[in-house]
Design a protein around this motif. Structure first.
Motif, short mmCIF file in Angstrom:
data_model
loop_
_atom_site.label_atom_id
_atom_site.label_comp_id
_atom_site.label_asym_id
_atom_site.label_seq_id
_atom_site.Cartn_x
_atom_site.Cartn_y
_atom_site.Cartn_z
N SER A 1 -8.07 -3.85 6.99
CA SER A 1 -6.67 -4.24 6.91
C SER A 1 -6.22 -5.00 8.15
CB SER A 1 -5.79 -3.00 6.73
OG SER A 1 -4.42 -3.35 6.71
N LYS B 1 -8.97 0.84 7.31
CA LYS B 1 -8.00 0.54 8.38
C LYS B 1 -8.45 -0.71 9.15
CE LYS B 1 -5.26 3.23 11.67
NZ LYS B 1 -5.16 4.54 12.35
N CYS C 1 3.42 -0.74 3.98
CA CYS C 1 2.86 0.55 3.62
C CYS C 1 3.96 1.51 3.17
CB CYS C 1 2.09 1.15 4.79
SG CYS C 1 0.59 0.22 5.23
N GLU C 2 3.55 2.70 2.74
CA GLU C 2 4.47 3.73 2.26
C GLU C 2 5.42 3.18 1.19
OE1 GLU C 2 5.34 6.93 5.51
OE2 GLU C 2 5.59 4.98 6.47
N GLU D 1 0.85 -1.19 0.00
CA GLU D 1 0.00 0.00 0.00
C GLU D 1 0.88 1.24 0.00
OE1 GLU D 1 -2.53 3.10 0.42
OE2 GLU D 1 -3.11 1.06 -0.17
N ARG D 2 0.59 2.19 -0.88
CA ARG D 2 1.45 3.37 -0.97
C ARG D 2 1.17 4.41 0.10
NH1 ARG D 2 -0.52 7.73 -4.55
NH2 ARG D 2 -2.70 7.33 -5.10
N GLU E 1 0.34 5.92 4.04
CA GLU E 1 0.97 5.72 5.34
C GLU E 1 0.34 4.55 6.08
OE1 GLU E 1 1.73 8.28 9.48
OE2 GLU E 1 0.74 9.21 7.76
N TYR E 2 -0.95 4.35 5.89
CA TYR E 2 -1.67 3.19 6.41
C TYR E 2 -2.90 3.01 5.52
CZ TYR E 2 -4.43 6.89 8.60
OH TYR E 2 -5.19 8.02 8.80
N PRO E 3 -3.52 1.84 5.50
CA PRO E 3 -4.71 1.64 4.67
C PRO E 3 -5.80 2.64 5.03
CG PRO E 3 -3.84 -0.47 5.35
CD PRO E 3 -3.07 0.57 6.12
#
Length: 237
Positions: free
Chosen positions: A118, A115, A130-131, A38-39, A41-43
């Protein structure tokens, strides 16, 4: 074959929205070794959309989702308005059947819901990173065998890659799976959140407790495009 000796998974899922989470959860539950990338910071961190959740689809995957999912209100009434600049004609449907558990649809705030979803994916055994941006699919001839990420040594391999990075998928275009989406077929939607006390929402929409209303609008507000604009009630917005 030496390059396939690098990090290898049964499946890689690109994206941690509802589609990506559903795919990763289902495969992890089946015992597969799953990597989800996932790009944000968090889903949910990059999502500002609210939504209507139809319970049947999620219930088939997580039967007890109602126990702890961040649900806003269950929808008991749906209105449809056709507007011009000065007036509207509309209809509505309200049913007591929709007010009996298990409820069949809910309003949700995607940033919170994604969130939560996930967390279920990780409980099922998938690895989430993430990120991290997936820059391209790795191909062996015409077969997708992995992904290349924006990290040093960012090539990761898998038997299956699920691309769930949105309707305007950069990866799918790069891989030639679909062409550029034409501007004439795309609309930019704008969302505004109006916060107000729960009791005010209940008075204005004639609901109580966790009951909710959805209003779908078309006409001048959508400028003739296919689809609707919509307004929906959350707990306090």
């Amino acid at each position: 074959m030496a390059r396939h000796a690098k990090e290898k998974f049964d499946a890689i899922v690109v994206g941690a929205g509802p589609s990506g989470n559903a795919a990763a959860y289902t495969m992890a539950q089946a015992g597969l070794k799953v990597l989800q990338i996932e790009r944000g910071e968090y889903p949910g961190s990059k999502n500002v959309q609210g939504a209507i959740l139809y319970a049947d689809a999620l219930e088939r995957i997580i039967p007890d989702f109602r126990d702890d999912a961040p649900l806003e209100r269950h929808v008991i009434e749906q209105r449809v308005w056709v507007l011009d600049d000065a007036s509207f004609v509309g209809t509505h449907f309200r049913s007591d059947d929709y007010n009996k558990p298990p409820y069949n649809r809910y309003t949700i705030i995607r940033a919170q819901f994604d969130k939560w979803f996930s967390s279920k994916v990780r409980e099922a055994g998938a690895l989430l990173i993430c990120e991290t941006t997936v820059e391209e699919l790795l191909l062996d001839g015409e077969r997708v065998v992995g992904v290349r990420c924006d990290r040093i040594g960012g090539e990761v391999y898998a038997d299956v890659v699920v691309v769930a990075d949105g309707v305007n998928s950069t990866l799918a275009r790069k891989a030639g799976l679909h062409g550029e989406i034409q501007a004439s077929n795309v609309a930019l939607a704008v969302k505004e959140i109006l916060f107000m006390p729960e009791e005010v929402i209940q008075q204005r929409f004639n609901v109580k407790d966790e009951e909710g209303v959805v209003i779908e609008m078309m006409g001048s507000v959508t400028e003739g495009m296919v689809g609707t604009g919509f307004l929906y009630t959350n707990r306090d917005s």
